[in-house]
Design a protein around this motif. Structure first.
Motif, PDB file in Angstrom:
ATOM      1  N   GLY A   1       0.813  -1.202   0.000  1.00  0.00           N
ATOM      2  CA  GLY A   1       0.000   0.000   0.000  1.00  0.00           C
ATOM      3  C   GLY A   1       0.846   1.252   0.000  1.00  0.00           C
TER       4      GLY A   1
ATOM      5  N   ASP B   1      -1.444  -6.259  -6.797  1.00  0.00           N
ATOM      6  CA  ASP B   1      -2.896  -6.385  -6.963  1.00  0.00           C
ATOM      7  C   ASP B   1      -3.675  -6.245  -5.659  1.00  0.00           C
ATOM      8  OD1 ASP B   1      -2.073  -8.783  -5.884  1.00  0.00           O
ATOM      9  OD2 ASP B   1      -2.989 -10.060  -7.404  1.00  0.00           O
ATOM     10  N   LYS B   2      -3.043  -6.477  -4.521  1.00  0.00           N
ATOM     11  CA  LYS B   2      -3.741  -6.357  -3.243  1.00  0.00           C
ATOM     12  C   LYS B   2      -3.455  -5.024  -2.535  1.00  0.00           C
ATOM     13  CE  LYS B   2      -0.090  -8.637  -0.551  1.00  0.00           C
ATOM     14  NZ  LYS B   2       0.241  -9.774   0.347  1.00  0.00           N
TER      15      LYS B   2
ATOM     16  N   VAL C   1      -3.347  -0.825  -1.814  1.00  0.00           N
ATOM     17  CA  VAL C   1      -4.312   0.268  -1.795  1.00  0.00           C
ATOM     18  C   VAL C   1      -3.564   1.595  -1.846  1.00  0.00           C
ATOM     19  CG1 VAL C   1      -6.124   1.436  -0.463  1.00  0.00           C
ATOM     20  CG2 VAL C   1      -6.027  -1.060  -0.513  1.00  0.00           C
TER      21      VAL C   1
ATOM     22  N   ARG D   1      -4.028   5.568  -1.091  1.00  0.00           N
ATOM     23  CA  ARG D   1      -4.943   6.465  -0.390  1.00  0.00           C
ATOM     24  C   ARG D   1      -4.248   7.770  -0.003  1.00  0.00           C
ATOM     25  NH1 ARG D   1      -8.336   5.755   5.280  1.00  0.00           N
ATOM     26  NH2 ARG D   1      -9.762   7.488   4.893  1.00  0.00           N
TER      27      ARG D   1
ATOM     28  N   ASP E   1      -8.150   0.627  -4.993  1.00  0.00           N
ATOM     29  CA  ASP E   1      -7.343  -0.579  -5.146  1.00  0.00           C
ATOM     30  C   ASP E   1      -6.602  -0.534  -6.480  1.00  0.00           C
ATOM     31  OD1 ASP E   1      -9.183  -1.318  -7.147  1.00  0.00           O
ATOM     32  OD2 ASP E   1     -10.314  -2.623  -5.804  1.00  0.00           O
TER      33      ASP E   1
ATOM     34  N   LYS F   1      -6.894  -2.215  -9.264  1.00  0.00           N
ATOM     35  CA  LYS F   1      -7.717  -2.209 -10.474  1.00  0.00           C
ATOM     36  C   LYS F   1      -8.287  -0.827 -10.742  1.00  0.00           C
ATOM     37  CE  LYS F   1     -11.595  -4.633 -12.672  1.00  0.00           C
ATOM     38  NZ  LYS F   1     -12.625  -5.696 -12.506  1.00  0.00           N
ATOM     39  N   GLU F   2      -8.783  -0.156  -9.694  1.00  0.00           N
ATOM     40  CA  GLU F   2      -9.321   1.198  -9.845  1.00  0.00           C
ATOM     41  C   GLU F   2      -8.218   2.172 -10.237  1.00  0.00           C
ATOM     42  OE1 GLU F   2     -12.945   1.519  -6.670  1.00  0.00           O
ATOM     43  OE2 GLU F   2     -10.954   1.137  -5.840  1.00  0.00           O
TER      44      GLU F   2
END
Length: 253
Positions: free
Chosen positions: A102, A121-122, A124, A126, A164, A166-167
């Protein structure tokens, strides 16, 4: 070249000394590129990564509370980091942020200064600045807006929404997604992730050409992207950042 952020117990939060070390390494890479005579693949690209299964959690607010709690301290940090993230972006090397686990806060600003971003892929992404009563102050607000556009940037920066992999890929925030490994050893996972990032860089074709030519092409792109208008935008971002510094996390009793 590989540059690793190494305070895994703090999710690679940047201390003041780490900020200085980062600047030193960037300057060293600039000097190497000036002296480079070509032919060394390792100086075509730079991979910026984090140790311990996480990329970067931004500035270390515990140490910021001790050393940078004043408006003057925030202004100095903003100027310093904005300057050096810009130098990172203008390196003749192709820079890639390898985002495993992340990335939050100032870490997103550091990642946005690179030419490419690869995201596990996992992981995040922010921008937590707004939750601390802040805005980006290292140039990340300007760069993320240019990457994803006004509407998406508002969701990231004013909404504080985490995205995430993909987004992030869909909105153009990152250039590729790397599948996570699930071993019981964090070190092994870090190494696998690094290998996948290096493979992605190689697939872009950067290693097959003369070093001088690739570095020159990067400088042409940097010249087009980092013009005087960006300098004005970066200055404006720093000014806004200084108005809201320090955050509540380092001023509360």
């Amino acid at each position: 070249a590989i540059l690793t952020l190494h305070t895994p117990s703090r999710r690679n939060a940047l201390t003041p000394s780490m900020m200085i070390d980062l600047a030193t390494h960037i300057q060293d890479l600039e000097n190497i590129c000036i002296k480079e005579n070509g032919g060394k693949k390792e100086f075509v690209a730079l991979l910026l990564r984090g140790e311990g299964g996480y990329f970067c959690s931004g500035a270390d607010l515990l140490l910021a509370r001790q050393r940078l709690a004043s408006p003057e301290g925030g202004a100095a940090m903003s100027l310093f980091m904005s300057h050096w993230t810009t130098r990172l972006r203008r390196l003749p090397l192709i820079s890639v942020a390898g985002i495993n686990g992340g990335v939050v806060g100032g870490g997103t600003e550091l990642a946005s200064a690179c030419d490419h971003r690869l995201m596990e892929d996992k992981a995040v992404w922010r921008c937590v600045h707004v939750s601390h009563g802040l805005v980006p102050g290292w140039g990340g607000g300007v760069r993320m807006t240019r990457l994803v556009g006004r509407s998406a940037a508002l969701k990231l920066l004013a909404g504080g929404l985490g995205v995430d992999a993909k987004e992030a890929f869909g909105m153009g925030l990152v250039d590729g997604i790397v599948n996570a490994t699930n071993s019981s050893e964090t070190l092994a996972d870090d190494e696998n992730f690094t290998d996948e990032c290096l493979c992605w860089i190689e697939k872009q074709g950067y290693f097959q050409w003369d070093t001088k030519a690739v570095q020159a092409a990067k400088q042409v792109v940097s010249s087009a992207a980092c013009d005087d208008k960006e300098e004005i935008a970066l200055q404006r971002e720093r000014n806004i950042f200084c108005k809201v510094w320090p955050p509540r996390a380092i001023t509360k009793n």
